[in-house]
Motif scaffolding. Structure first.
Motif, PDB file in Angstrom:
ATOM      1  N   SER A   3      28.663  -8.390  37.811  1.00 19.53           N
ATOM      2  CA  SER A   3      29.464  -9.351  38.556  1.00 19.53           C
ATOM      3  C   SER A   3      28.696 -10.643  38.801  1.00 19.53           C
ATOM      4  CB  SER A   3      29.904  -8.724  39.879  1.00 19.53           C
ATOM      5  OG  SER A   3      28.866  -7.920  40.397  1.00 19.53           O
ATOM      6  N   SER A   4      27.383 -10.549  38.921  1.00 22.74           N
ATOM      7  CA  SER A   4      26.620 -11.748  39.240  1.00 22.74           C
ATOM      8  C   SER A   4      26.169 -12.441  37.965  1.00 22.74           C
ATOM      9  CB  SER A   4      25.403 -11.375  40.076  1.00 22.74           C
ATOM     10  OG  SER A   4      24.556 -12.480  40.182  1.00 22.74           O
ATOM     11  N   ARG A   5      26.388 -13.739  37.881  1.00 26.35           N
ATOM     12  CA  ARG A   5      25.973 -14.474  36.688  1.00 26.35           C
ATOM     13  C   ARG A   5      24.968 -15.567  37.022  1.00 26.35           C
ATOM     14  NH1 ARG A   5      31.573 -13.410  35.571  1.00 26.35           N
ATOM     15  NH2 ARG A   5      31.716 -12.164  33.669  1.00 26.35           N
ATOM     16  N   GLU A   6      24.597 -15.674  38.278  1.00 21.50           N
ATOM     17  CA  GLU A   6      23.625 -16.691  38.676  1.00 21.50           C
ATOM     18  C   GLU A   6      22.270 -16.442  38.031  1.00 21.50           C
ATOM     19  OE1 GLU A   6      22.978 -17.478  42.960  1.00 21.50           O
ATOM     20  OE2 GLU A   6      25.045 -16.732  43.131  1.00 21.50           O
ATOM     21  N   SER A   7      21.631 -17.497  37.608  1.00 26.01           N
ATOM     22  CA  SER A   7      20.271 -17.427  37.059  1.00 26.01           C
ATOM     23  C   SER A   7      20.160 -16.450  35.905  1.00 26.01           C
ATOM     24  CB  SER A   7      19.267 -17.040  38.159  1.00 26.01           C
ATOM     25  OG  SER A   7      19.378 -17.911  39.250  1.00 26.01           O
ATOM     26  N   THR A   8      21.268 -16.243  35.227  1.00 23.17           N
ATOM     27  CA  THR A   8      21.317 -15.257  34.159  1.00 23.17           C
ATOM     28  C   THR A   8      21.698 -15.942  32.851  1.00 23.17           C
ATOM     29  OG1 THR A   8      21.948 -13.554  35.733  1.00 23.17           O
ATOM     30  CG2 THR A   8      22.447 -13.116  33.435  1.00 23.17           C
ATOM     31  N   MET A  55      19.823 -10.209  24.255  1.00 27.12           N
ATOM     32  CA  MET A  55      19.258  -9.880  25.558  1.00 27.12           C
ATOM     33  C   MET A  55      20.002 -10.650  26.632  1.00 27.12           C
ATOM     34  SD  MET A  55      15.131  -9.708  25.111  1.00 27.12           S
ATOM     35  CE  MET A  55      14.338  -8.245  24.417  1.00 27.12           C
ATOM     36  N   LYS A  56      20.225  -9.981  27.733  1.00 23.62           N
ATOM     37  CA  LYS A  56      20.728 -10.653  28.927  1.00 23.62           C
ATOM     38  C   LYS A  56      19.578 -10.592  29.931  1.00 23.62           C
ATOM     39  CE  LYS A  56      24.543 -10.441  32.262  1.00 23.62           C
ATOM     40  NZ  LYS A  56      25.773  -9.691  32.641  1.00 23.62           N
ATOM     41  N   PHE A  57      19.178 -11.737  30.421  1.00 28.74           N
ATOM     42  CA  PHE A  57      18.022 -11.720  31.325  1.00 28.74           C
ATOM     43  C   PHE A  57      18.266 -12.586  32.554  1.00 28.74           C
ATOM     44  CE2 PHE A  57      16.296 -15.928  30.462  1.00 28.74           C
ATOM     45  CZ  PHE A  57      16.803 -16.224  29.206  1.00 28.74           C
ATOM     46  N   HIS A  58      17.517 -12.266  33.585  1.00 31.95           N
ATOM     47  CA  HIS A  58      17.624 -12.977  34.857  1.00 31.95           C
ATOM     48  C   HIS A  58      16.305 -13.702  35.104  1.00 31.95           C
ATOM     49  CE1 HIS A  58      17.448 -13.501  39.240  1.00 31.95           C
ATOM     50  NE2 HIS A  58      18.761 -13.555  39.171  1.00 31.95           N
ATOM     51  N   MET A  59      16.368 -14.970  35.491  1.00 32.73           N
ATOM     52  CA  MET A  59      15.147 -15.740  35.741  1.00 32.73           C
ATOM     53  C   MET A  59      15.444 -16.752  36.833  1.00 32.73           C
ATOM     54  SD  MET A  59      13.060 -18.082  33.041  1.00 32.73           S
ATOM     55  CE  MET A  59      12.438 -19.647  33.698  1.00 32.73           C
ATOM     56  N   ASN A  60      14.758 -16.594  37.950  1.00 30.03           N
ATOM     57  CA  ASN A  60      15.002 -17.510  39.063  1.00 30.03           C
ATOM     58  C   ASN A  60      14.823 -18.958  38.636  1.00 30.03           C
ATOM     59  OD1 ASN A  60      15.693 -15.728  41.144  1.00 30.03           O
ATOM     60  ND2 ASN A  60      13.526 -15.157  41.436  1.00 30.03           N
ATOM     61  N   GLY A  61      15.761 -19.784  38.984  1.00 24.27           N
ATOM     62  CA  GLY A  61      15.621 -21.204  38.750  1.00 24.27           C
ATOM     63  C   GLY A  61      15.892 -21.673  37.346  1.00 24.27           C
ATOM     64  N   ILE A  62      16.336 -20.791  36.463  1.00 26.57           N
ATOM     65  CA  ILE A  62      16.556 -21.215  35.069  1.00 26.57           C
ATOM     66  C   ILE A  62      17.612 -22.309  34.981  1.00 26.57           C
ATOM     67  CG2 ILE A  62      18.271 -19.443  34.505  1.00 26.57           C
ATOM     68  CD1 ILE A  62      16.963 -19.327  31.695  1.00 26.57           C
ATOM     69  N   GLU A  63      18.507 -22.356  35.970  1.00 36.57           N
ATOM     70  CA  GLU A  63      19.538 -23.399  35.973  1.00 36.57           C
ATOM     71  C   GLU A  63      18.922 -24.797  35.837  1.00 36.57           C
ATOM     72  OE1 GLU A  63      19.581 -20.807  38.048  1.00 36.57           O
ATOM     73  OE2 GLU A  63      21.630 -20.056  38.293  1.00 36.57           O
TER      74      GLU A  63
END
Lengths: 289, 289, 289, 289
Positions: A3-8, A55-63
């Motif tokens: 559900s969450s797509r932030e920083s992803t 790959m689906k990855f999460h990284m703070n601040g990637i925006e």
């Protein structure tokens, strides 16, 4: 499809297979403090084949640093392995344009799923060579453009379509658009135009296939979603499915069931494309469902 | 498919549709104190179409008067409506001959099901153009005949096959028999030879279809069971089904899945034929499942 | 499901099985110059079981003499066999009322199909205990009634519902209506209220079943459409189907797939009911598809 | 499922999710000149969830240094991440023992698939509490052991079974073994005993479920394959599937269809287990198909 797509973001890669690819990619992500959420990998042949990765990855601040991140990935990883690759944000909805003629079943299913955010896309426009579906489309607050196709002057209408889509279409869906596209339009959206058509065992080429399927007494009718290439209906297959029929189904009923399976197959193909699950491998696809 | 088959028979009818058929048939059965257990009916077109009927009925003592019963039905009902019809006993197991080459998957499935009496048939023989499957077949106490096919002299082997089957085959199953039958053999068993072959969307004509399906990236592979006619693989379709595949399935795995779906489809078609559920309508079938 | 419904009617019968029923029914139809288009018959047990019949027949001019036709059928056939029976016109669209709460997936599918005349019904109203779906419903030119349910006073709202439906509902569909009906409403529409609910293997009773299905790692999720009886979710099953899921589907995705299978199953059940294909046999159904 | 298994091994990992796992694993494999052929990965929850990985890799000469390779992996990778892990050779066929009572459908399917090397396993023995299936098993050149179960002395027979399997069973399949295992046997083969049982919507607990499913008029019957735990039929689900039924299927026919779906589901579950595709996550599974 969390559900969450932030920083992803989604990373997709295809390249000649050789040892060290996963190590290089995952080492790079680790060095950037990115956490891999999902990863799928396929090798068409362990020896001399082609390698595919999603790959689906999460990284703070990637925006705020996506462009930089891409550049660094290119330099440190992609160039070494001669990769075809993409890094696409999951937090931004892709833009989708739908082309349609008069049948509304596939269109309505897409509009409805988009509205419920099942597809995570913004449908920026519906373009049709007829004006019939205007009201239905506009009730979803989606712009509708009537672009008639004049006999002998398809170029004019395609130019109009290209103009409308310019900057507003990451994906083009032919939701029963009964016109053959010219190479110019196809080349403008390589592996980004999805078409749906009926499929039968055996195949029925030519007009009115449901009538001929009924006459032949087939026990299954199906649908195929594929990317559009210059060879008509021969592009890379994304998804196929069938539905059971019998002698009890008359011509009208076959068409109803055909519509049902078409919209199911198309919506699956679209959803997979929009979540970067479909990688093209020559004239076929790798679909990481 | 009730467990009891005593005093039970199948009536199948096809004729030009017109009012009064069901009334005549059911009136006749009622006059004979027969009780209809199942009845299925289909009209290909209410106006000017063809009518199809399958009834399973119970009648005390029919075992001793079947021939007379048939004659009376012909005189009182069938002739008036110009019917094609059959009245076949359910209490007698039909005789089945299986032709096979080297692949054993469809054959074994049939032998097992027959042994468990799922098919209600007596497999009277297995004929093969190779000797490889002798041991497997004979372990089921079924006679195995090796009838090699000499190049340029197919007639000799077919004559041998016809001789073996004479009086011993109500149904002939081609369970992956890799020889094209001559019209002579086909004409001897009209709508009584069932073949199984693979099916793909799109179709792949020619050699090694699984390799080509893999190369094309299809998402479904299937199988079609049909009656054999002189047009190769174009006879009336009895049953079709598919199984889902993906890029993860290599060539070997596609073939394994193909075998699985082939034996499922063939065994269903055979079961339906043996319980008189399949009526032929030109080049298609009405299957009362 | 032929396209023409003029002068066409459905006859459905259930009664104790005994010889002569089909003969009597078809003899009667023949005497009226009616032509049987389709006929399906089932006996729950050849000995001492129950007999079920559905016939679709064409009879010139039946529009003007339906009541008389019914009366004659009662006298000459139905009474003799102690039949439960119906003769319903195919040329008149049945009236359908839909009850819904907030989820719109099943509702929208029904509204679309009705609009395309796939269901051959007139949706006379949508009633909801919430006002959320008003705009969506009214865009189909279908009346929307907001009937809130007050805690402790369900009777008032049900009386309002009964009043709205009086004379305007041959069928009631609970398209995700999250209220338990009282016996009063259920008894007013025996075997004419269809509900849809999720189904799992194994079953999960209680709140939030998708979460629990995910926790249990099921590989299939399904839906069941059934007639509503006083025993909650235990009425006669009309249709069931499942969809494949895996560990890759999170909670949100399971719910999306659940909605997809729910609307497919419900629309099939509704279509079958409206074409008189569903006959109730105690707490189960005979569905002549 | 590539055809070649030489120098090829499966690595499976589960551990608490955190960044760097894939990087560490793939870096290690790269340092050993191993080439990753397939890789699947799953995270039950990106935040605080559990991580699952299956890799199939090729490494020249691993046959001679497997123990050393394992030790180095433990020291350099597994210990740091507190992994549960396995590295199993693909070039060695696992040993499988089958327990069965009197029904042979699931057994025969497994014996046949093993013989064609579809499962890549050596079936070392079939153990039964009845002697009925001896001939069928021995015709496959597989040892058959009759181990009767005395009332009140199940321990004796289980000890005999444990003795027979000692060193000869990497996997135990209950192919319709109608005895409840004691915790002693279950604990000896954690997540290595696969059972198959029927599944219905709704569930029918107790004796003769096919009769009760028929009485309830279900439209689907199914089967579930799962690992055996001490809670009867409640262990982690590996695979489920269903088959469509109707009022036309009587009790005998339901049982035939039930057998068909049982053997399909079981053979899939077994194939997946034997290629290390099934990772257990508490009471559910991650299946990398």
């Amino acid at each position: 499809m969390t559900s969450s797509r932030e920083s992803t973001a989604y990373l997709t890669v295809s390249c000649k297979d050789r040892p060290g690819i996963v190590s290089a990619v995952s080492g790079f992500l680790f060095s950037k403090n990115a956490n891999i959420i999902h990863s799928d990998q396929h090798s068409s042949d362990p020896v001399g084949g082609r390698f595919f990765l999603r790959m689906k990855f999460h990284m703070n601040g990637i925006e705020d640093g996506l462009e930089e991140f891409r550049q660094e990935f290119a330099e440190k990883v992609a160039d070494k392995f001669d990769m075809e690759w993409n890094i696409n944000p999951a937090w931004i909805k892709k833009k989708t344009a739908i082309l349609v003629s008069k049948f509304d079943h596939a269109l309505m299913d897409l509009l409805w799923r988009a509205k419920r955010d099942e597809l995570h896309t913004e449908i920026t426009m519906v373009i049709s060579n007829h004006d019939d579906l205007r009201k239905a489309v506009e009730s979803f607050d989606v712009p509708f453009h009537h672009v008639p196709v004049e006999k002998g002057n398809k170029e004019a209408s395609e130019n109009k379509i290209l103009e409308l889509m310019e900057g507003n279409a990451d994906l083009v869906i032919l939701a029963r658009y009964m016109q053959i596209l010219t190479p110019k339009l196809i080349d403008a959206y390589p592996n980004r135009i999805i078409n749906i058509h009926h499929s039968f065992l055996p195949a029925f080429v030519g007009a009115d296939p449901y009538r001929r399927a009924g006459e032949r007494g087939v026990k299954l009718i199906g649908a195929t979603a594929h990317y559009v290439t210059e060879e008509l209906d021969q592009g890379p297959i994304i998804e196929q499915d069938v539905i059971r029929v019998s002698h009890r189904h008359d011509y009208e009923e076959l068409k109803v069931l055909g519509r049902d399976i078409e919209r199911q197959v198309l919506s699956r193909a679209v959803k997979w494309h929009l979540t970067e699950r479909v990688l093209v491998d020559g004239n076929k696809t790798v679909v990481f469902t």
